[in-house]
Motif scaffolding. Structure first.
Motif, PDB file in Angstrom:
ATOM      1  N   ALA A 105       3.108   2.852  -8.518  1.00  0.00           N
ATOM      2  CA  ALA A 105       4.378   3.561  -8.394  1.00  0.00           C
ATOM      3  C   ALA A 105       4.172   4.827  -7.573  1.00  0.00           C
ATOM      4  O   ALA A 105       3.215   5.574  -7.781  1.00  0.00           O
ATOM      5  N   GLY A 106       5.052   5.047  -6.615  1.00  0.00           N
ATOM      6  CA  GLY A 106       4.923   6.179  -5.709  1.00  0.00           C
ATOM      7  C   GLY A 106       4.037   5.911  -4.515  1.00  0.00           C
ATOM      8  O   GLY A 106       3.872   6.777  -3.661  1.00  0.00           O
ATOM      9  N   GLY A 107       3.471   4.697  -4.435  1.00  0.00           N
ATOM     10  CA  GLY A 107       2.585   4.342  -3.336  1.00  0.00           C
ATOM     11  C   GLY A 107       3.319   3.830  -2.122  1.00  0.00           C
ATOM     12  O   GLY A 107       4.555   3.899  -2.036  1.00  0.00           O
ATOM     13  N   GLU A 108       2.551   3.285  -1.164  1.00  0.00           N
ATOM     14  CA  GLU A 108       3.123   2.875   0.124  1.00  0.00           C
ATOM     15  C   GLU A 108       2.528   1.551   0.575  1.00  0.00           C
ATOM     16  O   GLU A 108       1.318   1.324   0.470  1.00  0.00           O
ATOM     17  N   ILE A 109       3.409   0.681   1.081  1.00  0.00           N
ATOM     18  CA  ILE A 109       2.997  -0.570   1.712  1.00  0.00           C
ATOM     19  C   ILE A 109       3.172  -0.401   3.213  1.00  0.00           C
ATOM     20  O   ILE A 109       4.261  -0.062   3.686  1.00  0.00           O
ATOM     21  N   SER A 110       2.096  -0.657   3.966  1.00  0.00           N
ATOM     22  CA  SER A 110       2.133  -0.515   5.423  1.00  0.00           C
ATOM     23  C   SER A 110       1.935  -1.868   6.082  1.00  0.00           C
ATOM     24  O   SER A 110       1.325  -2.776   5.509  1.00  0.00           O
ATOM     25  N   VAL A 111       2.457  -1.992   7.305  1.00  0.00           N
ATOM     26  CA  VAL A 111       2.378  -3.243   8.068  1.00  0.00           C
ATOM     27  C   VAL A 111       1.283  -3.109   9.122  1.00  0.00           C
ATOM     28  O   VAL A 111       1.289  -2.175   9.921  1.00  0.00           O
ATOM     29  N   LEU A 112       0.337  -4.067   9.129  1.00  0.00           N
ATOM     30  CA  LEU A 112      -0.776  -4.020  10.069  1.00  0.00           C
ATOM     31  C   LEU A 112      -0.449  -4.634  11.424  1.00  0.00           C
ATOM     32  O   LEU A 112      -0.937  -4.181  12.457  1.00  0.00           O
ATOM     33  N   ASP A 113       0.360  -5.705  11.434  1.00  0.00           N
ATOM     34  CA  ASP A 113       0.655  -6.405  12.678  1.00  0.00           C
ATOM     35  C   ASP A 113       1.980  -7.125  12.538  1.00  0.00           C
ATOM     36  O   ASP A 113       2.525  -7.230  11.443  1.00  0.00           O
ATOM     37  N   PRO A 114       2.553  -7.598  13.645  1.00  0.00           N
ATOM     38  CA  PRO A 114       3.869  -8.248  13.562  1.00  0.00           C
ATOM     39  C   PRO A 114       3.826  -9.480  12.659  1.00  0.00           C
ATOM     40  O   PRO A 114       2.824 -10.196  12.592  1.00  0.00           O
ATOM     41  N   GLY A 115       4.933  -9.704  11.964  1.00  0.00           N
ATOM     42  CA  GLY A 115       5.024 -10.876  11.100  1.00  0.00           C
ATOM     43  C   GLY A 115       6.282 -10.830  10.275  1.00  0.00           C
ATOM     44  O   GLY A 115       6.994  -9.822  10.232  1.00  0.00           O
ATOM     45  N   GLY A 116       6.590 -11.939   9.609  1.00  0.00           N
ATOM     46  CA  GLY A 116       7.690 -11.985   8.664  1.00  0.00           C
ATOM     47  C   GLY A 116       7.104 -11.894   7.268  1.00  0.00           C
ATOM     48  O   GLY A 116       6.252 -12.703   6.887  1.00  0.00           O
ATOM     49  N   PHE A 117       7.530 -10.897   6.496  1.00  0.00           N
ATOM     50  CA  PHE A 117       6.856 -10.581   5.251  1.00  0.00           C
ATOM     51  C   PHE A 117       7.687 -10.864   4.005  1.00  0.00           C
ATOM     52  O   PHE A 117       7.296 -10.472   2.904  1.00  0.00           O
ATOM     53  N   GLY A 118       8.834 -11.526   4.168  1.00  0.00           N
ATOM     54  CA  GLY A 118       9.556 -12.045   3.024  1.00  0.00           C
ATOM     55  C   GLY A 118      10.406 -11.029   2.288  1.00  0.00           C
ATOM     56  O   GLY A 118      10.195  -9.821   2.363  1.00  0.00           O
ATOM     57  N   ALA A 119      11.381 -11.555   1.555  1.00  0.00           N
ATOM     58  CA  ALA A 119      12.261 -10.721   0.742  1.00  0.00           C
ATOM     59  C   ALA A 119      11.485 -10.098  -0.404  1.00  0.00           C
ATOM     60  O   ALA A 119      10.434 -10.606  -0.830  1.00  0.00           O
ATOM     61  N   VAL A 120      12.017  -8.979  -0.924  1.00  0.00           N
ATOM     62  CA  VAL A 120      11.299  -8.282  -1.989  1.00  0.00           C
ATOM     63  C   VAL A 120      12.297  -7.587  -2.914  1.00  0.00           C
ATOM     64  O   VAL A 120      13.342  -7.095  -2.471  1.00  0.00           O
ATOM     65  N   THR A 121      11.972  -7.554  -4.214  1.00  0.00           N
ATOM     66  CA  THR A 121      12.723  -6.785  -5.201  1.00  0.00           C
ATOM     67  C   THR A 121      11.889  -5.586  -5.617  1.00  0.00           C
ATOM     68  O   THR A 121      10.721  -5.729  -6.000  1.00  0.00           O
ATOM     69  N   ILE A 122      12.481  -4.398  -5.548  1.00  0.00           N
ATOM     70  CA  ILE A 122      11.776  -3.147  -5.830  1.00  0.00           C
ATOM     71  C   ILE A 122      12.270  -2.596  -7.156  1.00  0.00           C
ATOM     72  O   ILE A 122      13.469  -2.350  -7.323  1.00  0.00           O
ATOM     73  N   THR A 123      11.349  -2.378  -8.100  1.00  0.00           N
ATOM     74  CA  THR A 123      11.718  -1.855  -9.415  1.00  0.00           C
ATOM     75  C   THR A 123      10.998  -0.546  -9.733  1.00  0.00           C
ATOM     76  O   THR A 123      11.097  -0.048 -10.855  1.00  0.00           O
ATOM     77  N   LYS A 124      10.268   0.000  -8.766  1.00  0.00           N
ATOM     78  CA  LYS A 124       9.546   1.259  -8.983  1.00  0.00           C
ATOM     79  C   LYS A 124       9.606   2.085  -7.703  1.00  0.00           C
ATOM     80  O   LYS A 124       9.941   1.569  -6.628  1.00  0.00           O
ATOM     81  N   SER A 125       9.278   3.350  -7.814  1.00  0.00           N
ATOM     82  CA  SER A 125       9.259   4.219  -6.637  1.00  0.00           C
ATOM     83  C   SER A 125       8.204   3.722  -5.661  1.00  0.00           C
ATOM     84  O   SER A 125       7.053   3.481  -6.046  1.00  0.00           O
ATOM     85  N   ILE A 126       8.605   3.590  -4.381  1.00  0.00           N
ATOM     86  CA  ILE A 126       7.676   3.044  -3.395  1.00  0.00           C
ATOM     87  C   ILE A 126       8.197   3.307  -1.984  1.00  0.00           C
ATOM     88  O   ILE A 126       9.407   3.516  -1.791  1.00  0.00           O
TER      89      ILE A 126
END
Length: 315
Positions: A63-84
């Motif tokens: 929680a409170g962290g970060e997801i970063s993208v390394l290269d082009p791509g399709g990364f899918g739908a996502v449900t977020i339930t925490k700070s991010i």
């Protein structure tokens, strides 16, 4: 006797092994994780062993962290339930959300940042670009949303459907186009939404670019609201709403600004806008008032072009 002692020894080894497993701590979630077009959700989502989808990475991100993208791509739908934070960086992470919601935010008081993303509905009729059900603060920065063509509760670029006391949503430097429904739709069932929209292009939709149903205080600046042929650049519906539009262009919609309805005294304030070439009316005042600071260009529309006489201390 020897067999009995051997059995006791084996049981002792098993007990020690099980005790060791019980005392082993769970793998800690990382504050920063990565996704890659060649990643695998079985990976720990580190930079050298990235995950494949946002959904895979979010379960391994604190929680409170970060997801970063390394290269082009399709990364899918996502449900977020925490700070991010989900950040496509200079890559622009893509979500193909065919017949689903691209991103759902559904966490009480969460702080969510969505940056440098592209969400494509693929011309399908179910789902929305971003749907906000519960949140504290949501910031949407440099996000492109296209191609959700459904109607009703589908086909919206950004849908705000919260019910908590105060929710803040900021949308900046973003693009919403070719939607079957409203570009931005704010309809909280309770509480109040503070909505800030700056440098946003909402075009070629089948309903209103921005539709404020109720309980919303909106500030719209430096934005282009155009080509929404069955709706308005802004629809400000109910008495619980106040909207301010400044330095924006509202053209080639059915209506430039539609304000209120019978018994609904919504308030819209205009400053420094260009409202022109709307095919039904420039301004439609069904209830409440549209007040101008006197520096708007409202010309060349098919119908009403006269704001409400100055009120609320405006000159």
């Amino acid at each position: 006797m020897k067999k009995l002692s051997d059995l006791k020894a084996v049981l002792g080894v098993v007990a020690l092994a099980l005790g060791g497993l019980a005392s082993t701590p769970a793998t800690a979630q990382a504050t920063r994780t990565w996704v890659s077009g060649v990643g695998d959700d079985a990976n720990p989502c580190s930079r050298t062993a990235p995950c494949r989808t946002f959904a895979g990475a979010i379960s391994k991100t604190a929680a409170g962290g970060e997801i970063s993208v390394l290269d082009p791509g399709g990364f899918g739908a996502v449900t977020i339930t925490k700070s991010i934070t989900i950040d496509g960086g200079g890559i622009v992470g893509s979500i193909l959300a065919a017949n689903t919601n691209g991103i759902i935010v559904n966490g009480a008081n969460v702080v969510v940042n969505l940056r440098n993303l592209a969400i494509n509905g693929g011309g399908t009729t179910t789902g929305n670009g971003i749907r906000i059900i519960q949140a504290g603060t949501v910031t949407i920065d440099n996000v492109s949303i296209t191609g959700h063509v459904g109607t009703g509760t589908n086909g919206r670029g950004i849908a705000i459907e919260t019910s908590t006391a105060i929710v803040r949503v900021s949308i900046v430097n973003s693009h919403i186009a070719n939607m079957g429904n409203h570009g931005i739709h704010s309809n909280p069932s309770a509480g109040l939404v503070f909505l800030a929209i700056d440098d946003v292009d909402i075009s070629d939709g089948a309903a209103s670019a921005i539709h404020l149903v109720q309980n919303t205080s909106a500030t719209i600046s430096s934005s282009l609201l155009t080509g929404n042929f069955n709706g308005a650049g802004l629809t400000n519906e109910r008495a619980s709403n106040v909207a301010t539009i400044s330095n924006s262009v509202l053209t080639n919609n059915s209506i430039g600004v539609s304000n209120g309805g019978p018994g609904q005294a919504a308030v819209t304030l205009l400053y420094g806008n260009f409202i022109s070439r709307n095919t039904s009316q420039g301004l439609l005042i069904g209830g409440g008032g549209i007040s101008s600071f006197g520096n708007n260009a409202i010309r060349g529309n098919a119908g009403n072009e006269t704001p409400t006489p100055p009120s609320l201390g405006l000159q």
